[in-house]
Scaffold this motif. Structure first.
Motif, PDB file in Angstrom:
ATOM      1  N   VAL A 199      -6.144  -6.183   3.992  1.00  0.00           N
ATOM      2  CA  VAL A 199      -7.452  -6.718   3.614  1.00  0.00           C
ATOM      3  C   VAL A 199      -8.212  -5.715   2.755  1.00  0.00           C
ATOM      4  O   VAL A 199      -8.826  -6.073   1.745  1.00  0.00           O
ATOM      5  CB  VAL A 199      -8.269  -7.097   4.859  1.00  0.00           C
ATOM      6  N   HIS A 200      -8.172  -4.446   3.120  1.00  0.00           N
ATOM      7  CA  HIS A 200      -8.899  -3.442   2.344  1.00  0.00           C
ATOM      8  C   HIS A 200      -8.302  -3.252   0.954  1.00  0.00           C
ATOM      9  O   HIS A 200      -9.037  -3.035  -0.019  1.00  0.00           O
ATOM     10  CB  HIS A 200      -8.946  -2.120   3.110  1.00  0.00           C
ATOM     11  N   VAL A 201      -6.993  -3.332   0.833  1.00  0.00           N
ATOM     12  CA  VAL A 201      -6.376  -3.268  -0.488  1.00  0.00           C
ATOM     13  C   VAL A 201      -6.837  -4.450  -1.338  1.00  0.00           C
ATOM     14  O   VAL A 201      -7.179  -4.302  -2.518  1.00  0.00           O
ATOM     15  CB  VAL A 201      -4.838  -3.237  -0.381  1.00  0.00           C
ATOM     16  N   ARG A 202      -6.871  -5.632  -0.740  1.00  0.00           N
ATOM     17  CA  ARG A 202      -7.315  -6.819  -1.477  1.00  0.00           C
ATOM     18  C   ARG A 202      -8.767  -6.680  -1.912  1.00  0.00           C
ATOM     19  O   ARG A 202      -9.117  -6.996  -3.052  1.00  0.00           O
ATOM     20  CB  ARG A 202      -7.133  -8.065  -0.609  1.00  0.00           C
ATOM     21  N   ARG A 203      -9.613  -6.193  -1.030  1.00  0.00           N
ATOM     22  CA  ARG A 203     -11.025  -6.003  -1.375  1.00  0.00           C
ATOM     23  C   ARG A 203     -11.181  -4.946  -2.471  1.00  0.00           C
ATOM     24  O   ARG A 203     -11.976  -5.108  -3.396  1.00  0.00           O
ATOM     25  CB  ARG A 203     -11.824  -5.593  -0.135  1.00  0.00           C
ATOM     26  N   LEU A 204     -10.425  -3.865  -2.362  1.00  0.00           N
ATOM     27  CA  LEU A 204     -10.519  -2.806  -3.357  1.00  0.00           C
ATOM     28  C   LEU A 204     -10.040  -3.283  -4.721  1.00  0.00           C
ATOM     29  O   LEU A 204     -10.652  -2.965  -5.750  1.00  0.00           O
ATOM     30  CB  LEU A 204      -9.703  -1.600  -2.894  1.00  0.00           C
ATOM     31  N   ARG A 205      -8.960  -4.053  -4.735  1.00  0.00           N
ATOM     32  CA  ARG A 205      -8.506  -4.623  -6.009  1.00  0.00           C
ATOM     33  C   ARG A 205      -9.594  -5.484  -6.656  1.00  0.00           C
ATOM     34  O   ARG A 205      -9.774  -5.466  -7.871  1.00  0.00           O
ATOM     35  CB  ARG A 205      -7.262  -5.482  -5.773  1.00  0.00           C
ATOM     36  N   ARG A 216      -3.646  -3.654 -12.373  1.00  0.00           N
ATOM     37  CA  ARG A 216      -3.176  -2.552 -13.208  1.00  0.00           C
ATOM     38  C   ARG A 216      -2.976  -1.288 -12.379  1.00  0.00           C
ATOM     39  O   ARG A 216      -2.035  -0.530 -12.612  1.00  0.00           O
ATOM     40  CB  ARG A 216      -4.187  -2.276 -14.318  1.00  0.00           C
ATOM     41  N   PHE A 217      -3.883  -1.056 -11.446  1.00  0.00           N
ATOM     42  CA  PHE A 217      -3.888   0.199 -10.701  1.00  0.00           C
ATOM     43  C   PHE A 217      -3.097   0.119  -9.400  1.00  0.00           C
ATOM     44  O   PHE A 217      -2.177   0.905  -9.181  1.00  0.00           O
ATOM     45  CB  PHE A 217      -5.330   0.623 -10.392  1.00  0.00           C
ATOM     46  N   ALA A 231      -1.358   3.927 -15.337  1.00  0.00           N
ATOM     47  CA  ALA A 231      -0.932   3.222 -16.543  1.00  0.00           C
ATOM     48  C   ALA A 231      -0.754   1.744 -16.228  1.00  0.00           C
ATOM     49  O   ALA A 231      -0.658   1.337 -15.075  1.00  0.00           O
ATOM     50  CB  ALA A 231       0.380   3.803 -17.065  1.00  0.00           C
ATOM     51  N   ASP A 232      -0.701   0.928 -17.295  1.00  0.00           N
ATOM     52  CA  ASP A 232      -0.518  -0.501 -17.093  1.00  0.00           C
ATOM     53  C   ASP A 232       0.806  -0.772 -16.406  1.00  0.00           C
ATOM     54  O   ASP A 232       1.814  -0.139 -16.676  1.00  0.00           O
ATOM     55  CB  ASP A 232      -0.557  -1.257 -18.429  1.00  0.00           C
ATOM     56  N   GLY A 233       0.768  -1.750 -15.514  1.00  0.00           N
ATOM     57  CA  GLY A 233       1.997  -2.151 -14.836  1.00  0.00           C
ATOM     58  C   GLY A 233       1.850  -3.579 -14.354  1.00  0.00           C
ATOM     59  O   GLY A 233       0.785  -4.179 -14.447  1.00  0.00           O
ATOM     60  N   GLU A 234       2.915  -4.145 -13.839  1.00  0.00           N
ATOM     61  CA  GLU A 234       2.874  -5.516 -13.358  1.00  0.00           C
ATOM     62  C   GLU A 234       2.779  -5.502 -11.842  1.00  0.00           C
ATOM     63  O   GLU A 234       3.261  -4.610 -11.173  1.00  0.00           O
ATOM     64  CB  GLU A 234       4.123  -6.265 -13.790  1.00  0.00           C
TER      65      GLU A 234
END
Length: 235
Positions: A199-205, A216-217, A231-234
């Motif tokens: 959940v925290h990763v989703r909120r931070l994104r 990207r991050f 750097a840019d990534g998928e």
């Protein structure tokens, strides 16, 4: 209990007077200054008079529920929140994390465990725990000493755990971390509900990515966890 925790103000919000009294008693004996409120409006009124260092907040309150109280308090200013939820109500726990709760404890709970959780959250909220020096990458800036973060010069409104998670990622670019490892390193827990990390990763994104659906991050590393890329990534 560490001596440096003494004097912190904790607001306990629960409509069950027995639970409120027991929790307040344990926190008081641990050296905290404790305020008590029995419902949402009372909690907001007490916080307006004496802004707390942390809130222990029951999710199920009459009238204004804990989620709304948390939202309104977040609108007034940053404050760590530990949510009290009923055992087995996973959806409610996720909702609590989504609105910005830093931790949760399920009822019935051990008051001693709750005191330890309070100390853990406050300890990580104190300035000076993280190494000095501003972290910068690709438009993101994190100042651990001031606990301020910005994207392209615009300050980000991050919760305690979101800030710690972003700072941790910036310190370890390019390395994949499992959710268990992130929980241990960022939350300081050796065990717990791993959905807290998700959940925290989703909120931070949602706060640092231009397009959270194509980050990207903060990259998902399937079968492992997450990796921070400058750097840019998928996804």
């Amino acid at each position: 209990m560490e001596q440096q925790s003494y004097g912190a103000r904790v607001l306990v919000v629960d409509d069950d007077p027995t639970v409120s009294e027991v929790v307040a008693g344990y926190l008081d004996r641990a050296g905290y200054v404790v305020d008590r409120a029995g419902d949402g409006p009372d909690a907001l009124a007490r916080a307006a008079v004496h802004w707390p260092d942390l809130v222990v907040l029951d999710l199920m309150l009459p009238g204004m529920d804990g989620l709304e109280v948390c939202r309104r308090m977040r609108d007034r200013g940053p404050v760590p929140v530990i949510m009290l939820t009923a055992r087995g109500d996973e959806d409610d726990r996720i909702l609590g994390l989504e609105v910005g709760a830093d931790d949760y404890v399920t009822k019935p709970f051990s008051p001693r465990e709750l005191v330890l959780r309070v100390e853990s959250v406050l300890r990580r909220a104190r300035p000076g725990r993280q190494p000095a020096g501003t972290l910068r990458t690709a438009g993101l800036t994190v100042d651990p000493g001031a606990r301020r973060a910005a994207k392209n010069g615009v300050e980000l409104a991050l919760t305690l755990r979101e800030f710690d998670l972003l700072a941790f990622f910036l310190r370890h670019p390019g390395r994949a971390f499992g959710r268990e490892e992130l929980m241990r390193e960022v939350w300081g827990w050796d065990f717990g509900d791993l959905s807290t990390v998700t959940v925290h990763v989703r909120r931070l994104r949602g706060k640092v990515e231009d397009d959270p659906a194509r980050p990207r991050f903060i990259q998902t590393v399937w079968g492992v966890g997450y990796r921070f890329d400058s750097a840019d990534g998928e996804a």
